[in-house]
Each structure stands twice: as structure tokens, then as C-alpha cells.
Design a protein around this motif. Structure first.
Motif, PDB file in Angstrom:
ATOM      1  N   GLY A  56       0.808  -1.213   0.000  1.00  0.00           N
ATOM      2  CA  GLY A  56       0.000   0.000   0.000  1.00  0.00           C
ATOM      3  C   GLY A  56       0.838   1.257   0.000  1.00  0.00           C
ATOM      4  O   GLY A  56       2.043   1.238   0.284  1.00  0.00           O
ATOM      5  N   ILE A  57       0.156   2.356  -0.317  1.00  0.00           N
ATOM      6  CA  ILE A  57       0.749   3.693  -0.378  1.00  0.00           C
ATOM      7  C   ILE A  57      -0.103   4.633   0.455  1.00  0.00           C
ATOM      8  O   ILE A  57      -1.337   4.601   0.376  1.00  0.00           O
ATOM      9  CB  ILE A  57       0.771   4.217  -1.834  1.00  0.00           C
ATOM     10  N   SER A  58       0.538   5.456   1.250  1.00  0.00           N
ATOM     11  CA  SER A  58      -0.154   6.562   1.910  1.00  0.00           C
ATOM     12  C   SER A  58       0.336   7.863   1.299  1.00  0.00           C
ATOM     13  O   SER A  58       1.547   8.071   1.148  1.00  0.00           O
ATOM     14  CB  SER A  58       0.138   6.571   3.411  1.00  0.00           C
ATOM     15  N   GLU A  59      -0.601   8.755   0.970  1.00  0.00           N
ATOM     16  CA  GLU A  59      -0.213  10.051   0.422  1.00  0.00           C
ATOM     17  C   GLU A  59       0.460  10.932   1.469  1.00  0.00           C
ATOM     18  O   GLU A  59       0.967  12.010   1.134  1.00  0.00           O
ATOM     19  CB  GLU A  59      -1.440  10.748  -0.180  1.00  0.00           C
ATOM     20  N   GLN A  60       0.490  10.495   2.706  1.00  0.00           N
ATOM     21  CA  GLN A  60       1.252  11.204   3.730  1.00  0.00           C
ATOM     22  C   GLN A  60       2.740  10.880   3.645  1.00  0.00           C
ATOM     23  O   GLN A  60       3.545  11.424   4.402  1.00  0.00           O
ATOM     24  CB  GLN A  60       0.707  10.849   5.117  1.00  0.00           C
ATOM     25  N   GLY A  61       3.112   9.984   2.718  1.00  0.00           N
ATOM     26  CA  GLY A  61       4.514   9.704   2.477  1.00  0.00           C
ATOM     27  C   GLY A  61       4.996   8.399   3.060  1.00  0.00           C
ATOM     28  O   GLY A  61       6.082   8.327   3.644  1.00  0.00           O
ATOM     29  N   ARG A  62       4.205   7.334   2.858  1.00  0.00           N
ATOM     30  CA  ARG A  62       4.609   6.017   3.335  1.00  0.00           C
ATOM     31  C   ARG A  62       4.236   4.957   2.310  1.00  0.00           C
ATOM     32  O   ARG A  62       3.144   4.988   1.755  1.00  0.00           O
ATOM     33  CB  ARG A  62       3.939   5.679   4.684  1.00  0.00           C
ATOM     34  N   LEU A  63       5.144   4.040   2.074  1.00  0.00           N
ATOM     35  CA  LEU A  63       4.890   2.855   1.271  1.00  0.00           C
ATOM     36  C   LEU A  63       5.307   1.649   2.091  1.00  0.00           C
ATOM     37  O   LEU A  63       6.295   1.702   2.830  1.00  0.00           O
ATOM     38  CB  LEU A  63       5.675   2.876  -0.047  1.00  0.00           C
ATOM     39  N   ALA A  64       4.568   0.552   1.972  1.00  0.00           N
ATOM     40  CA  ALA A  64       4.942  -0.677   2.651  1.00  0.00           C
ATOM     41  C   ALA A  64       4.525  -1.867   1.799  1.00  0.00           C
ATOM     42  O   ALA A  64       3.470  -1.851   1.157  1.00  0.00           O
ATOM     43  CB  ALA A  64       4.276  -0.773   4.031  1.00  0.00           C
ATOM     44  N   VAL A  65       5.376  -2.898   1.789  1.00  0.00           N
ATOM     45  CA  VAL A  65       5.080  -4.136   1.089  1.00  0.00           C
ATOM     46  C   VAL A  65       5.679  -5.275   1.904  1.00  0.00           C
ATOM     47  O   VAL A  65       6.797  -5.177   2.391  1.00  0.00           O
ATOM     48  CB  VAL A  65       5.624  -4.125  -0.359  1.00  0.00           C
ATOM     49  N   VAL A  66       4.914  -6.363   2.059  1.00  0.00           N
ATOM     50  CA  VAL A  66       5.328  -7.470   2.909  1.00  0.00           C
ATOM     51  C   VAL A  66       5.309  -8.768   2.121  1.00  0.00           C
ATOM     52  O   VAL A  66       4.507  -8.945   1.196  1.00  0.00           O
ATOM     53  CB  VAL A  66       4.394  -7.585   4.144  1.00  0.00           C
ATOM     54  N   THR A  67       6.229  -9.674   2.466  1.00  0.00           N
ATOM     55  CA  THR A  67       6.198 -11.028   1.931  1.00  0.00           C
ATOM     56  C   THR A  67       6.201 -12.015   3.095  1.00  0.00           C
ATOM     57  O   THR A  67       6.774 -11.735   4.150  1.00  0.00           O
ATOM     58  CB  THR A  67       7.406 -11.341   1.017  1.00  0.00           C
ATOM     59  N   ASN A  68       5.580 -13.166   2.892  1.00  0.00           N
ATOM     60  CA  ASN A  68       5.677 -14.244   3.869  1.00  0.00           C
ATOM     61  C   ASN A  68       7.120 -14.724   3.941  1.00  0.00           C
ATOM     62  O   ASN A  68       7.868 -14.644   2.961  1.00  0.00           O
ATOM     63  CB  ASN A  68       4.787 -15.424   3.467  1.00  0.00           C
ATOM     64  N   LEU A  69       7.512 -15.249   5.080  1.00  0.00           N
ATOM     65  CA  LEU A  69       8.863 -15.784   5.274  1.00  0.00           C
ATOM     66  C   LEU A  69       8.748 -17.237   5.699  1.00  0.00           C
ATOM     67  O   LEU A  69       8.236 -17.536   6.778  1.00  0.00           O
ATOM     68  CB  LEU A  69       9.605 -14.962   6.335  1.00  0.00           C
ATOM     69  N   TYR A  70       9.210 -18.150   4.840  1.00  0.00           N
ATOM     70  CA  TYR A  70       9.132 -19.574   5.119  1.00  0.00           C
ATOM     71  C   TYR A  70      10.417 -20.062   5.793  1.00  0.00           C
ATOM     72  O   TYR A  70      11.466 -19.429   5.700  1.00  0.00           O
ATOM     73  CB  TYR A  70       8.921 -20.367   3.830  1.00  0.00           C
ATOM     74  N   GLY A  71      10.300 -21.221   6.431  1.00  0.00           N
ATOM     75  CA  GLY A  71      11.470 -21.850   7.019  1.00  0.00           C
ATOM     76  C   GLY A  71      11.548 -21.723   8.522  1.00  0.00           C
ATOM     77  O   GLY A  71      12.589 -22.019   9.109  1.00  0.00           O
ATOM     78  N   PHE A  72      10.466 -21.269   9.166  1.00  0.00           N
ATOM     79  CA  PHE A  72      10.485 -21.074  10.613  1.00  0.00           C
ATOM     80  C   PHE A  72       9.284 -21.746  11.266  1.00  0.00           C
ATOM     81  O   PHE A  72       8.645 -21.196  12.154  1.00  0.00           O
ATOM     82  CB  PHE A  72      10.539 -19.585  10.954  1.00  0.00           C
ATOM     83  N   GLY A  73       8.986 -22.942  10.803  1.00  0.00           N
ATOM     84  CA  GLY A  73       7.913 -23.707  11.403  1.00  0.00           C
ATOM     85  C   GLY A  73       6.583 -23.506  10.708  1.00  0.00           C
ATOM     86  O   GLY A  73       6.434 -22.643   9.847  1.00  0.00           O
TER      87      GLY A  73
END
Length: 254
Positions: A56-73
């Protein structure tokens, strides 16, 4: 998202470019990319089950993107949704709005990129909480640890680098690299990394599977003046395109 390539201040016009594919169960309901009603400065897709987002993008000046992380149970349904972390950070309200103070141990395993006009950070919560500042250039995330990227990740990075090298000014052309269905065989890991998730390590950039596969491709680009474009292409289980979004937004100039 399950794979993302990110260019930070590496293009003459677009100082921020992010491209990636979201891989998920086709039966899991989600809204495509749109401008949310509350808050109206937030542009993102929405997971209808958990209520959060993956990019997502916030017009207040933030972007974030997440991925799952495998290998920890195996997955732990009692842990907080990763989408809530993004939703609160991007909206600027909620228990995880201050992402630096969030207890990452409460969440399922993840890799995360956050961006403001001044800095880009890479976050992970396994095996421990880590936050790393990213330099100018191209960076990538998939479902493996940051220091052991899955083989498909460098190939998407190269696709983004080639687009930049050609001098192209059309971000929509970046969708081509996200359609790559070649399976990339993993190299032997330097340490054991047990699989725990529906996606094999030799998966393609674009996963074609009737149960779990690529649901959407996303391209985000922001120019030096703060004008941004958010492009999303959505797919059926057959791989056919079933919808597209093109959103314009404003971003604080650095």
C-alpha cells in the motif's frame, strides 16, 4: 506479496519503483487496489478475511510491502496478521502505527520494506527482529531469508534493472517481467531452511496453479515531483486477466 523488486533512487525520473506479485489461495476473498474511504490517503488492496493489506501507499509519504517468510515452522493462526501491521503503519493510526515500536515477535514470519521520502528500510522478524537501511539501487524480497534469497528473486531484480537500463519511461512495461512462469531451481542453502508454506522454493515469478497462485501483479512508481501511479493487474486461477486498476496519487517531494 510473495515476490517484490524495489528500485530506490536508481531511475532518472522515478526515484521509487516497486513491482511484485501477490501469491495466495484463489479462494481467499480480496478487494483490488483502490483508494480507501477511511483513511482516504491510503491506496491498497484489502484482504477481506483479515482486513489488512499486502502492499500500500499513503499520500502522507509512506509505502509498505510485505512477503511471507518460510522456514520457521508451520503457520501459527494465533499470531497477529501481517496485513494489520501494514494497515496501521500506512493509515498512521492503530496499535502498530509506530512500526519501529511494534513487537515483531507477535506476527507470523515476514520480510517487509517500508519507504518514506527520506529513507527505505528492510525489516524481518525471524530469527530475530532486524531493521536495515537500504542504499540506492535495486533490492528484492521473496519468501526466503534476506541473506538467502530464493532463486527467482534475483531474476525479477534483473528484469527491473534491464528496464531501467533501456531508459524506458513507461512503468506499465514492467508487467512483462512479472509474467515469468519459469521455475528457478534453488541452490543448496548454506544452512538448513525447512519449508513451511504452500509455495515451493523452485517456484516461478508468476505461479500458475488452480488452488494457490499469483492473484495480482503490481507496479508502483513515484517521480521526483511526487506524482505517483499505482497499477494493478488481477488474475483468475487460469492465469487470465480478470481486472485492472490504475490509480494516481500524490507523494511528498523529498
Amino acid at each position: 506479496m510473495c515476490i517484490v523488486a524495489f528500485a530506490w533512487k536508481a531511475h532518472p525520473r522515478w526515484p521509487l519503483i516497486a513491482i511484485g506479485n501477490r501469491d495466495e489461495l484463489h479462494a481467499r476473498p480480496a478487494d483490488g487496489a483502490h483508494r480507501w474511504e477511511k483513511p482516504d490517503h491510503l491506496l491498497a488492496g484489502r484482504d477481506k478475511l483479515a482486513g489488512g493489506t499486502w502492499l500500500g501507499i499513503s499520500e502522507q509519504g509512506r509505502l509498505a510491502v510485505v512477503t511471507n517468510l518460510y522456514g520457521f515452522g508451520p503457520p501459527d493462526p494465533d499470531r497477529a496478521s501481517r496485513g494489520d501491521l501494514l494497515k496501521d503503519y500506512l493509515s498512521g493510526s492503530g496499535p502498530y502505527a509506530d512500526i519501529g515500536a511494534a513487537d515483531y515477535a507477535n506476527f507470523k514470519p515476514f520480510n517487509l520494506i517500508t519507504v518514506t521520502p527520506d529513507e527505505a528500510l528492510m525489516h524481518s522478524n525471524r530469527p530475530d527482529k532486524t531493521v536495515k537501511m537500504l542504499g540506492h539501487g535495486i533490492h528484492g524480497l521473496s519468501n526466503g531469508p534476506v541473506d538467502q534469497p530464493w532463486q527467482k528473486s534475483p531474476h525479477l531484480n534483473q528484469s527491473l534493472a534491464k528496464w531501467i537500463a533501456t531508459g524506458s519511461d513507461d512503468p506499465a512495461l514492467l508487467f512483462d517481467g512479472l509474467l515469468d512462469r519459469h521455475s528457478y531451481e534453488p541452490k543448496e542453502p548454506s544452512r538448513p531452511s525447512p519449508q513451511a508454506g504452500p509455495e515451493p522454493r523452485n517456484s516461478a515469478i508468476f505461479i500458475l496453479n488452480p488452488v494457490y497462485g499469483t492473484r495480482c501483479s503490481t507496479v508502483v512508481a513515484i517521480d521526483h515531483s511526487g506524482k505517483g501511479v499505482f497499477l494493478e493487474r488481477r488474475f483468475a486461477a487460469s492465469g487470465s486477466v480478470v481486472g485492472e486498476s490504475r490509480l494516481s496519487f500524490s507523494w511528498p517531494a523529498a
